[in-house]
Design an enzyme around this catalytic site. Structure first.
Site, mmCIF file in Angstrom:
data_model
loop_
_atom_site.group_PDB
_atom_site.id
_atom_site.type_symbol
_atom_site.label_atom_id
_atom_site.label_comp_id
_atom_site.label_asym_id
_atom_site.label_seq_id
_atom_site.Cartn_x
_atom_site.Cartn_y
_atom_site.Cartn_z
ATOM 1 N N TYR A 1 0.840 -1.211 0.000
ATOM 2 C CA TYR A 1 0.000 0.000 0.000
ATOM 3 C C TYR A 1 0.871 1.255 0.000
ATOM 4 O O TYR A 1 0.657 2.171 -0.795
ATOM 5 C CB TYR A 1 -0.913 -0.026 1.233
ATOM 6 C CG TYR A 1 -1.844 1.161 1.344
ATOM 7 C CD1 TYR A 1 -2.881 1.330 0.449
ATOM 8 C CD2 TYR A 1 -1.683 2.113 2.351
ATOM 9 C CE1 TYR A 1 -3.753 2.415 0.555
ATOM 10 C CE2 TYR A 1 -2.548 3.188 2.467
ATOM 11 C CZ TYR A 1 -3.574 3.337 1.569
ATOM 12 O OH TYR A 1 -4.429 4.412 1.675
HETATM 13 P P1 NDP Z 1 -13.507 2.807 0.462
HETATM 14 O O1 NDP Z 1 -13.191 1.375 0.390
HETATM 15 O O2 NDP Z 1 -14.751 3.240 1.140
HETATM 16 O O3 NDP Z 1 -13.498 3.451 -0.986
HETATM 17 C C1 NDP Z 1 -12.674 2.998 -1.995
HETATM 18 C C2 NDP Z 1 -13.360 3.279 -3.291
HETATM 19 O O4 NDP Z 1 -12.498 2.913 -4.374
HETATM 20 C C3 NDP Z 1 -14.657 2.478 -3.443
HETATM 21 O O5 NDP Z 1 -15.614 3.286 -4.069
HETATM 22 C C4 NDP Z 1 -14.232 1.359 -4.391
HETATM 23 O O6 NDP Z 1 -15.280 0.868 -5.205
HETATM 24 C C5 NDP Z 1 -13.241 2.121 -5.253
HETATM 25 N N1 NDP Z 1 -12.406 1.239 -6.047
HETATM 26 C C6 NDP Z 1 -11.594 0.227 -5.649
HETATM 27 N N2 NDP Z 1 -11.028 -0.338 -6.725
HETATM 28 C C7 NDP Z 1 -11.488 0.313 -7.813
HETATM 29 C C8 NDP Z 1 -11.284 0.201 -9.198
HETATM 30 N N3 NDP Z 1 -10.479 -0.740 -9.725
HETATM 31 N N4 NDP Z 1 -11.920 1.049 -10.029
HETATM 32 C C9 NDP Z 1 -12.744 1.990 -9.531
HETATM 33 N N5 NDP Z 1 -13.012 2.149 -8.241
HETATM 34 C C10 NDP Z 1 -12.377 1.316 -7.390
HETATM 35 O O7 NDP Z 1 -12.242 3.466 1.175
HETATM 36 P P2 NDP Z 1 -11.806 4.986 1.415
HETATM 37 O O8 NDP Z 1 -12.912 5.906 1.167
HETATM 38 O O9 NDP Z 1 -11.127 4.985 2.704
HETATM 39 O O10 NDP Z 1 -10.675 5.131 0.289
HETATM 40 C C11 NDP Z 1 -10.655 6.152 -0.667
HETATM 41 C C12 NDP Z 1 -9.220 6.583 -0.901
HETATM 42 O O11 NDP Z 1 -8.716 7.157 0.288
HETATM 43 C C13 NDP Z 1 -8.261 5.447 -1.286
HETATM 44 O O12 NDP Z 1 -7.415 5.883 -2.320
HETATM 45 C C14 NDP Z 1 -7.483 5.225 -0.004
HETATM 46 O O13 NDP Z 1 -6.208 4.703 -0.242
HETATM 47 C C15 NDP Z 1 -7.429 6.638 0.560
HETATM 48 N N6 NDP Z 1 -7.118 6.697 1.978
HETATM 49 C C16 NDP Z 1 -8.006 6.224 2.927
HETATM 50 C C17 NDP Z 1 -7.684 6.286 4.275
HETATM 51 C C18 NDP Z 1 -8.575 5.788 5.344
HETATM 52 O O14 NDP Z 1 -8.165 5.778 6.529
HETATM 53 N N7 NDP Z 1 -9.790 5.376 5.062
HETATM 54 C C19 NDP Z 1 -6.399 6.859 4.720
HETATM 55 C C20 NDP Z 1 -5.564 7.307 3.643
HETATM 56 C C21 NDP Z 1 -5.925 7.243 2.338
HETATM 57 P P3 NDP Z 1 -16.096 -0.461 -4.884
HETATM 58 O O15 NDP Z 1 -17.154 -0.062 -3.893
HETATM 59 O O16 NDP Z 1 -16.651 -0.872 -6.199
HETATM 60 O O17 NDP Z 1 -15.120 -1.446 -4.342
#
Ligand code: NDP
Length: 303
Positions: free
Chosen positions: A149
């Site tokens: 990651y």
């Molecule tokens: P979620 O799992 O709630 O959201 C992730 C999103 O990415 C979902 O909508 C998921 O869709 C989508 N996704 C995953 N793979 C793909 C793909 N191949 N194509 C399109 N969409 C995709 O987690 P977060 O809201 O926490 O994450 C959002 C971002 O924030 C990420 O980049 C994460 O690394 C970053 N982040 C989050 C932190 C945290 O503590 N939560 C901390 C630091 C960064 P689906 O529902 O279809 O799987």
């Protein structure tokens, strides 16, 4: 004033959904990109400024279709914001992670982000838009078991920095958001994926990394419990898209995230000992460290 338009990837849940809703409530027209049509329908019901579209960021054909769809809708006004938020978190020891899992981590969090950005840049140029890339505190410092990651987020930081400079003469700003622990479904998803990976790993992997993996699991559960709401990240994203002088980086989150970033200021070997000491600690296992001078990121666990 004409309505501003943004596209948010990974808008089905968590941070992406919070960004889509906040922008919509502020009067933006939002293209919420999701993989699952049901998630898109649910989002559309939440605000009339939201239009959903299907976009798996690793699917080139879907990216092309999304560009056509957005281009047709915005016309000459172009796009004012692209929020590259979609992401996954793969957690596993590097010695045993299946290489396809490492590829998948980098494909989704790094390569696909650039594929989407390239594809939407003509519309962003047209609309004098801005780009916001969702990195992480994991893009500033790394902890054991989260190497895949962190590698993806370090890479995203580098690409964002290069892109910001490359696009500066064109007046397109690139902001980087670095959330710490945010309460979203990503924690449960990555815990489930880590459990699945662990089940497939050899007994040797369990023997060597069972303790730190269990400790990381506890930390992930705690991070989810104490994480700040996704709305805090959405606020930073909105600032990056609307402020007269947007920042380059936005660190968002609780004290733990800030401590993780601050830990980077320690000499590398001190930091290593701190993290290894913390993660390999288990009542039955006593960690025997080598003297500082002889430590090469290695340690021995004695039962
Ligand atoms: P979620 O799992 O709630 O959201 C992730 C999103 O990415 C979902 O909508 C998921 O869709 C989508 N996704 C995953 N793979 C793909 C793909 N191949 N194509 C399109 N969409 C995709 O987690 P977060 O809201 O926490 O994450 C959002 C971002 O924030 C990420 O980049 C994460 O690394 C970053 N982040 C989050 C932190 C945290 O503590 N939560 C901390 C630091 C960064 P689906 O529902 O279809 O799987």
């Amino acid at each position: 004033m004409t309505q501003q338009t943004a596209l948010v990837t990974g808008a089905s849940s968590g941070i992406g959904q919070a960004c889509a809703l906040r922008l919509a409530r502020l009067g933006w027209r939002v293209f919420a990109a999701v993989r699952n049509p049901a998630a898109g329908e649910a989002l559309k019901q939440k605000h009339s400024n939201i239009t959903s579209l299907i976009l798996d960021v690793t699917d080139e054909a879907q990216i092309r279709t999304a560009v056509e769809q957005v281009g047709k809708a915005v016309g000459a006004a172009g796009l004012q914001g692209l929020v590259n938020n979609a992401g996954i978190a793969v957690a596993a020891p590097l010695e045993f992670i299946p290489i396809d899992e490492l590829r998948r981590q980098l494909e989704v969090n790094v390569v696909a982000q650039m594929a989407v950005t390239q594809a939407f840049l003509p519309l962003l140029r047209q609309g004098h838009g801005r780009i916001v890339n969702m990195s992480s505190v994991g893009g500033k410092s790394v902890v054991p078991m989260l190497g895949p990651y962190s590698a993806s987020k370090y890479a995203l930081e580098a690409l964002s920095d290069a892109l910001r400079m490359e696009l500066m003469p064109s007046g397109i700003h690139v902001a980087i958001i670095e959330p710490a622990s945010i309460k979203t479904p990503i924690w449960d998803k990555s815990l489930a994926a880590a459990d699945e990976l662990e089940r497939k790993m050899s007994p040797k992997a369990q023997e060597v990394y069972g303790v730190p993996m269990a400790n990381m699991r506890k930390l992930a559960v705690a991070s989810n419990r104490t994480g700040v709401p996704a709305s805090a990240v959405a606020k930073a994203v909105t600032h990056a898209l609307t402020a007269n002088q947007p920042k380059v980086r936005y660190l968002v989150g609780n004290a733990r995230g800030r401590v993780q970033t601050l830990a980077n200021l320690l000499p590398a070997r001190w930091r290593d000992r701190l993290l290894v000491g913390m993660l390999w600690r288990e009542p039955k296992n006593r960690l025997k460290m080598k003297p500082m001078g002889a430590l090469h990121s290695s340690c021995r666990i004695q039962s």
